[in-house]
Design an enzyme around this catalytic site. Structure first.
Site, short mmCIF file in Angstrom:
data_model
loop_
_atom_site.label_atom_id
_atom_site.label_comp_id
_atom_site.label_asym_id
_atom_site.label_seq_id
_atom_site.Cartn_x
_atom_site.Cartn_y
_atom_site.Cartn_z
N HIS A 55 20.52 48.32 73.98
CA HIS A 55 20.34 47.97 72.10
C HIS A 55 19.69 46.48 72.21
O HIS A 55 19.87 45.89 71.15
CB HIS A 55 21.59 47.84 71.53
CG HIS A 55 22.43 49.11 71.48
ND1 HIS A 55 22.01 50.11 70.78
CD2 HIS A 55 23.40 49.73 72.34
CE1 HIS A 55 22.75 51.11 70.83
NE2 HIS A 55 23.49 51.08 71.71
N SER A 123 23.01 56.02 74.00
CA SER A 123 23.77 55.37 72.75
C SER A 123 22.79 55.57 71.70
O SER A 123 21.69 54.89 71.60
CB SER A 123 24.24 54.26 73.10
OG SER A 123 25.13 53.69 71.73
N HIS A 142 17.39 53.65 66.89
CA HIS A 142 16.66 53.67 67.99
C HIS A 142 17.88 54.52 68.90
O HIS A 142 19.07 54.53 68.89
CB HIS A 142 16.32 52.38 68.83
CG HIS A 142 17.57 51.53 68.67
ND1 HIS A 142 17.76 50.73 67.67
CD2 HIS A 142 18.16 51.24 69.96
CE1 HIS A 142 18.87 49.88 68.45
NE2 HIS A 142 19.51 50.24 69.26
#
EC number: 3.4.21.97
Length: 646
Positions: A55, A123, A142
């Site tokens: 992330h 994720s 994303h």
């Protein structure tokens, strides 16, 4: 950087990643829940979705090519082409990581092995909606590559082609698979074959290191990865290997496919079709066997390892000397076949096996088992000669139990299979050189014995805190905190005060209870003059209890004086009683005036503030709950009160 760049001089190593980014109705709660309506409103996304690591917006390594709404959950397919990613991972990997395959692997295959075992999960990052906001095409932000995703079943696969990346997901519907590949080809044609995402090695190294650091305390990482793989329905992925020892192949040859759990029947790596195998093909040693028939036995090459030798030895030991007892239809069984006998029916089968033989006590016992005459009790009155004495049932000759022998051999084979499949056993690893996967027969056989660990436990148990070297906490169990010394002292002081108050109340209660004696019960002593005989018995109801005030340090305690009312002796004239009462009246009035003054003095002294010690600037001030000594002793106060009351 978020945008892709075209650089012809860079070493291009494009790989493809695929997997579920969520599964419907699998227990994801809170903000992690994705319903079918939400996903339908968010697809197709309004803009292209980047693929980053952990992330980090500044660590983009690829892009999502396609997302389809499958019946089980949203499924994505993306491309990763970051030259620095392969370089950093290859530099960090040790020389023995690839084992015997280090000489024959290409750079792309090395990258597939490294990234598959370092970042096995994905994720999805979605935008947080407002209270009254509805999801739309801008919901998805994303997709991130990580160690373990928080959503159920978010395990990804990496491969060199889109078809091979999607192939291990056996539960993906054919329509979703076809739509995914078509959309991905169109998106890749718009990107171009030379699309790369460049990053500085320092930035990429920090991100990869932070990923490892942030997941150091993850308990049973590979067990959790294996559980997520089963949830996602992945079978036959070659590059993801949860090996218990170092090295990718663990001493096996490349042709053995060591590490692949289940290889597809169509062989998506080699393109070969295995006829007559509707489900899967499992590798064992250097030879693959199919699970086309439930009665088919796995065959192994005894020259390739110790597992085949042990398996063949246990299977050959189960050959029945009386096949008719196992065949329900009467047909002879092939040598080496065996059946599974449920534990609930084992006793019935054994009883049925014994009923076909003659009774044990039908005739005299054999000579070898006859009881000698000296062991027969003298008082035994038998109707037959001693030679015809019947022996107890357990002295008979044991018959041959073919069924029991076969079940014993079956148990031995199961024990050998469990030992062979346990990768943590060093003896098994040394003898077999690799831990083969379980066949469908073995999976079904073990499923009847016990439940899988990922079914028996909850997700919260796996995400709890654990401590290396200690047992894992049970559900609902909490670690007991260290008892505080201050709290223990306070509790002890409170208990002591409660006990003191209870004792004082008990004394007052006993003193206040009237205890009258019958008139004339206690007569005056003859040797004592009559004027003093009235003090021989004092009735408690005439005694006035003095108020006992708490004594503080520095204030001298004064003895308590009880005001006693005289008792009129039985048989005495009423006039004498009036004289005694008149003589004691001035004393009672004087003491009554002195008692309020004494009580006021003690009360005023009790409300005086206690001098607190001045805090020193050179020491650390303790809190008020630590119980520091302030020059007073509760025990002394209690003793003084009790002594003054006595």
């Amino acid at each position: 950087m978020d945008a892709y760049t075209v650089d012809g001089n860079a070493v291009s190593l494009p790989i493809y990643v695929a997997g579920y980014i969520a599964l419907y109705d699998m227990g994801d709660g809170g903000e992690l829940t994705l319903t079918r309506e939400t996903v339908a409103a968010a697809l197709p996304p309004a803009s292209r979705l980047p693929i980053n690591i952990d992330h980090r917006n500044g660590c983009v390594v690829g892009e999502v090519l396609s997302i389809v709404d499958d019946a089980r959950g949203p499924f994505f397919l993306g491309i990763i082409n970051c030259p620095q990613l392969g370089a950093v991972l290859a530099t960090a990997a040790g020389p023995d990581f690839f084992g015997e395959l280090s000489e024959g692997l290409s750079e792309q295959e090395r990258l597939l092995y490294l990234v598959s075992n370092y970042l096995p999960s994905a994720s999805l990052s979605s935008r947080r909606l407002g209270p009254d906001e509805e999801p739309d095409e801008t919901l998805f932000a994303h997709v991130s590559l990580c160690v373990i995703g928080r959503r159920v079943g978010t395990i990804v696969t990496y491969d060199a082609t889109p078809e091979n990346a999607v192939a291990p997901f056996k539960r993906l519907s054919p329509s979703s698979r076809e739509e995914l590949l078509i959309t991905a080809r169109e998106a890749q044609s718009r990107l171009g074959d030379a699309a790369t995402w460049h990053l500085s090695e320092d930035t990429l190294t920090r991100v990869l290191l932070s990923t490892a650091v942030n997941n150091m305390l993850l308990r049973n990482r590979w067990n959790l990865v294996a559980r997520r793989r089963r949830e996602a329905g992945i079978e036959g992925h070659t590059y993801l290997q949860a090996s218990a020892s170092f090295g990718i192949t663990n001493g096996c040859n490349k042709a053995d496919f060591c590490g692949a759990e289940l290889v597809d029947t169509c062989g998506y790596k080699s393109g070969e079709k295995v006829h007559g195998a509707p489900y899967s093909r499992v590798t064992l040693g250097a030879k693959a066997f199919t699970s086309s028939s439930p009665n088919a036995l796995p065959s192994s090459d005894n020259d390739k390892g110790g597992i085949g030798e042990r398996t063949q030895k246990h299977i050959s030991a189960m050959a029945s000397s009386n096949p008719q007892t196992l065949s329900a239809a009467g047909a002879p069984l092939v040598s080496g076949d065996y059946i599974l006998v449920p534990a609930a029916q084992y006793n019935q089968l054994v009883v049925g096996q014994h009923t076909s033989h003659p009774p044990i006590n039908a005739g005299p016992a054999p000579v070898t088992h006859a009881v000698p005459s000296q062991y027969i009790p003298p008082a035994y009155n038998s109707l037959m000669p001693p030679s015809m004495y019947q022996a107890p049932p357990y002295w008979s000759v044991p018959h041959s139990a073919n069924l029991e022998a076969q079940i014993t051999a079956l148990v031995g084979a199961l024990a050998a299979d469990r030992k062979a499949t346990k990768g943590s056993d060093p003896h098994v690893i040394q003898g077999s050189q690799c831990s083969p996967p379980l066949s469908p027969q073995q999976e079904r056989r073990y499923a009847r014995k016990r439940r899988h660990d990922w079914d028996a436990t909850t997700r919260d148990d796996l995400e709890g805190i654990y401590y290396p070297g200690e047992r894992s906490p049970r559900p609902g169990e909490r670690r007991a905190g260290r008892p505080s010394t201050t709290i223990a002292d306070l509790m002890g002081a409170v208990s002591s005060l409660q006990q003191e108050v209870s004792q004082l109340r008990a004394i007052q209660t006993v003193t206040a209870q009237p205890q009258a004696a019958p008139a004339g019960l206690y007569k005056p002593i003859p040797a004592v003059p009559p004027q003093y005989s009235q003090y021989q018995y004092i009735q408690p109801q005439h005694a006035v209890s003095a108020i006992v005030a708490p004594q503080l340090p520095g204030i001298p305690s004064q003895p308590t004086q009880a005001v006693l009312a005289p008792q009129v002796p039985a048989g005495e004239a009423p006039g004498s009683a009036k004289v005694v009462a008149a003589s004691t009246a001035p004393q009672q009035a004087e003491q009554a005036r002195a008692a309020p003054q004494q009580f006021e003095a003690v009360t005023s002294a009790a409300v005086l503030p206690v001098t607190q010690p001045q805090a020193s600037s050179q020491t650390v001030d303790a809190s008020a709950s630590t119980g520091l000594e302030f020059g007073r002793d509760d025990a002394d106060i209690f003793v003084s009160q009790m002594m003054s009351a006595r």
